[in-house]
Design a protein around this motif. Structure first.
Motif, PDB file in Angstrom:
ATOM      1  N   MET A 162       0.832  -1.190   0.000  1.00  0.00           N
ATOM      2  CA  MET A 162       0.000   0.000   0.000  1.00  0.00           C
ATOM      3  C   MET A 162       0.877   1.254   0.000  1.00  0.00           C
ATOM      4  O   MET A 162       0.642   2.185  -0.779  1.00  0.00           O
ATOM      5  CB  MET A 162      -0.918   0.002   1.220  1.00  0.00           C
ATOM      6  N   SER A 163       1.866   1.291   0.864  1.00  0.00           N
ATOM      7  CA  SER A 163       2.743   2.464   0.913  1.00  0.00           C
ATOM      8  C   SER A 163       3.581   2.561  -0.353  1.00  0.00           C
ATOM      9  O   SER A 163       3.856   3.664  -0.857  1.00  0.00           O
ATOM     10  CB  SER A 163       3.613   2.471   2.157  1.00  0.00           C
ATOM     11  N   LEU A 164       3.956   1.412  -0.928  1.00  0.00           N
ATOM     12  CA  LEU A 164       4.686   1.420  -2.193  1.00  0.00           C
ATOM     13  C   LEU A 164       3.785   1.973  -3.300  1.00  0.00           C
ATOM     14  O   LEU A 164       4.225   2.793  -4.119  1.00  0.00           O
ATOM     15  CB  LEU A 164       5.165   0.003  -2.535  1.00  0.00           C
ATOM     16  N   GLY A 165       2.544   1.561  -3.319  1.00  0.00           N
ATOM     17  CA  GLY A 165       1.592   2.084  -4.311  1.00  0.00           C
ATOM     18  C   GLY A 165       1.365   3.584  -4.144  1.00  0.00           C
ATOM     19  O   GLY A 165       1.317   4.331  -5.123  1.00  0.00           O
ATOM     20  N   VAL A 166       1.210   4.027  -2.885  1.00  0.00           N
ATOM     21  CA  VAL A 166       1.039   5.448  -2.619  1.00  0.00           C
ATOM     22  C   VAL A 166       2.284   6.209  -3.066  1.00  0.00           C
ATOM     23  O   VAL A 166       2.188   7.290  -3.661  1.00  0.00           O
ATOM     24  CB  VAL A 166       0.726   5.681  -1.126  1.00  0.00           C
ATOM     25  N   ALA A 167       3.477   5.646  -2.789  1.00  0.00           N
ATOM     26  CA  ALA A 167       4.726   6.304  -3.191  1.00  0.00           C
ATOM     27  C   ALA A 167       4.819   6.398  -4.709  1.00  0.00           C
ATOM     28  O   ALA A 167       5.220   7.428  -5.272  1.00  0.00           O
ATOM     29  CB  ALA A 167       5.925   5.564  -2.623  1.00  0.00           C
ATOM     30  N   VAL A 168       4.431   5.299  -5.399  1.00  0.00           N
ATOM     31  CA  VAL A 168       4.481   5.305  -6.867  1.00  0.00           C
ATOM     32  C   VAL A 168       3.497   6.337  -7.416  1.00  0.00           C
ATOM     33  O   VAL A 168       3.817   7.117  -8.319  1.00  0.00           O
ATOM     34  CB  VAL A 168       4.200   3.891  -7.427  1.00  0.00           C
ATOM     35  N   VAL A 169       2.279   6.352  -6.852  1.00  0.00           N
ATOM     36  CA  VAL A 169       1.271   7.317  -7.300  1.00  0.00           C
ATOM     37  C   VAL A 169       1.749   8.739  -7.014  1.00  0.00           C
ATOM     38  O   VAL A 169       1.629   9.642  -7.855  1.00  0.00           O
ATOM     39  CB  VAL A 169      -0.089   7.017  -6.643  1.00  0.00           C
ATOM     40  N   ALA A 170       2.311   8.967  -5.820  1.00  0.00           N
ATOM     41  CA  ALA A 170       2.808  10.291  -5.460  1.00  0.00           C
ATOM     42  C   ALA A 170       3.954  10.691  -6.383  1.00  0.00           C
ATOM     43  O   ALA A 170       4.039  11.850  -6.848  1.00  0.00           O
ATOM     44  CB  ALA A 170       3.247  10.324  -4.005  1.00  0.00           C
ATOM     45  N   THR A 171       4.853   9.730  -6.682  1.00  0.00           N
ATOM     46  CA  THR A 171       5.975  10.011  -7.584  1.00  0.00           C
ATOM     47  C   THR A 171       5.464  10.357  -8.977  1.00  0.00           C
ATOM     48  O   THR A 171       5.931  11.319  -9.600  1.00  0.00           O
ATOM     49  CB  THR A 171       6.936   8.806  -7.647  1.00  0.00           C
ATOM     50  N   LEU A 172       4.499   9.562  -9.472  1.00  0.00           N
ATOM     51  CA  LEU A 172       3.935   9.846 -10.792  1.00  0.00           C
ATOM     52  C   LEU A 172       3.226  11.192 -10.809  1.00  0.00           C
ATOM     53  O   LEU A 172       3.339  11.956 -11.781  1.00  0.00           O
ATOM     54  CB  LEU A 172       2.980   8.735 -11.214  1.00  0.00           C
ATOM     55  N   LEU A 173       2.529  11.493  -9.717  1.00  0.00           N
ATOM     56  CA  LEU A 173       1.845  12.771  -9.627  1.00  0.00           C
ATOM     57  C   LEU A 173       2.846  13.926  -9.623  1.00  0.00           C
ATOM     58  O   LEU A 173       2.674  14.915 -10.346  1.00  0.00           O
ATOM     59  CB  LEU A 173       0.972  12.808  -8.372  1.00  0.00           C
ATOM     60  N   VAL A 174       3.918  13.803  -8.836  1.00  0.00           N
ATOM     61  CA  VAL A 174       4.948  14.848  -8.779  1.00  0.00           C
ATOM     62  C   VAL A 174       5.635  14.972 -10.134  1.00  0.00           C
ATOM     63  O   VAL A 174       5.875  16.083 -10.631  1.00  0.00           O
ATOM     64  CB  VAL A 174       5.959  14.564  -7.648  1.00  0.00           C
ATOM     65  N   GLY A 228       4.400  14.193 -13.062  1.00  0.00           N
ATOM     66  CA  GLY A 228       3.429  14.797 -13.984  1.00  0.00           C
ATOM     67  C   GLY A 228       3.345  16.296 -13.791  1.00  0.00           C
ATOM     68  O   GLY A 228       3.322  17.072 -14.763  1.00  0.00           O
ATOM     69  N   LEU A 229       3.286  16.715 -12.514  1.00  0.00           N
ATOM     70  CA  LEU A 229       3.246  18.141 -12.229  1.00  0.00           C
ATOM     71  C   LEU A 229       4.534  18.833 -12.698  1.00  0.00           C
ATOM     72  O   LEU A 229       4.489  19.933 -13.249  1.00  0.00           O
ATOM     73  CB  LEU A 229       3.006  18.380 -10.738  1.00  0.00           C
ATOM     74  N   TRP A 230       5.664  18.167 -12.450  1.00  0.00           N
ATOM     75  CA  TRP A 230       6.952  18.713 -12.888  1.00  0.00           C
ATOM     76  C   TRP A 230       6.990  18.831 -14.416  1.00  0.00           C
ATOM     77  O   TRP A 230       7.443  19.845 -14.958  1.00  0.00           O
ATOM     78  CB  TRP A 230       8.088  17.841 -12.381  1.00  0.00           C
ATOM     79  N   HIS A 231       6.486  17.818 -15.109  1.00  0.00           N
ATOM     80  CA  HIS A 231       6.442  17.845 -16.570  1.00  0.00           C
ATOM     81  C   HIS A 231       5.530  18.981 -17.049  1.00  0.00           C
ATOM     82  O   HIS A 231       5.897  19.728 -17.973  1.00  0.00           O
ATOM     83  CB  HIS A 231       5.955  16.499 -17.119  1.00  0.00           C
ATOM     84  N   LEU A 232       4.364  19.136 -16.434  1.00  0.00           N
ATOM     85  CA  LEU A 232       3.457  20.218 -16.814  1.00  0.00           C
ATOM     86  C   LEU A 232       4.086  21.585 -16.554  1.00  0.00           C
ATOM     87  O   LEU A 232       3.959  22.509 -17.371  1.00  0.00           O
ATOM     88  CB  LEU A 232       2.133  20.088 -16.061  1.00  0.00           C
TER      89      LEU A 232
END
Length: 185
Positions: A23-35, A37-41
């Motif tokens: 669960m924490s790995l999934g949250v970390a992956v989602v948070a990393t992808l979100l960050v 994505g935001l960085w890319h935008l």
């Protein structure tokens, strides 16, 4: 009696930890992808903004280049107009000189001297004519020196003709301004 717990609690704890880790790995992956994505935008918006600024600068440079071309064309037109004005000014200044020259030629001509040709090139005037004697040619040269608008008489040729008894002559002189007018400029 003693209580014995037969439930495999260690395995349950291990399973719970495994679920928590996933669960924490999934949250970390989602948070990393979100960050990411935001960085890319953010970076993409900065790139788009810079492209827009560059396009604006290109448009402004094109406008300035057009203005410079117009200024250059106006400068060329100005130079041509100044050259025309200078030519007109020099013509205006030289206009009375021709009249003055003819008046001076009449005044300075001694009797017995006949002009056959009067030519002007710039400020140099060439006179050709016939005289009854060399003394009359000398008198003509003295008269030229006395004139305010004429100076530097230079005798180029005296030729005697036997048939008519006339001396053919050719001389040059300079047409200038009187010293009082030259000093005013």
């Amino acid at each position: 009696m003693a209580r014995i717990n037969l439930v495999p609690w260690r395995e349950q704890r291990r399973e719970q930890r495994k679920k928590d880790f996933i669960m924490s790995l999934g949250v970390a992956v989602v948070a990393t992808l979100l960050v990411m994505g935001l960085w890319h935008l953010f970076n993409q918006s900065m790139i788009d903004n810079q492209i827009d600024r560059n396009n604006l600068l290109r448009k402004e440079i094109a406008l300035v280049d057009a203005q410079l071309a117009e200024i250059k064309r106006l400068d060329e037109t100005k130079q041509r107009l100044l050259a025309r004005m200078e030519l007109i000014q020099s013509l205006q200044e030289s206009r009375p000189k021709a009249v003055r020259l003819m008046d001076d030629v009449v005044i300075m001509m001694p009797e017995g001297v006949v002009l056959t040709s009067v030519k002007q090139s710039g400020t140099t005037i060439s006179l050709e004519g016939n005289a009854q004697s060399n003394a009359q040619i000398s008198a003509l040269m003295r008269n030229i020196e006395e004139q305010v608008w004429l100076d530097k008489p230079n005798l180029r040729l005296i030729e005697s003709k036997d048939t008519e008894g006339l001396n053919r002559f050719s001389l040059n002189m300079k047409q200038g301004k009187p010293e009082s007018e030259a000093e005013e400029e």
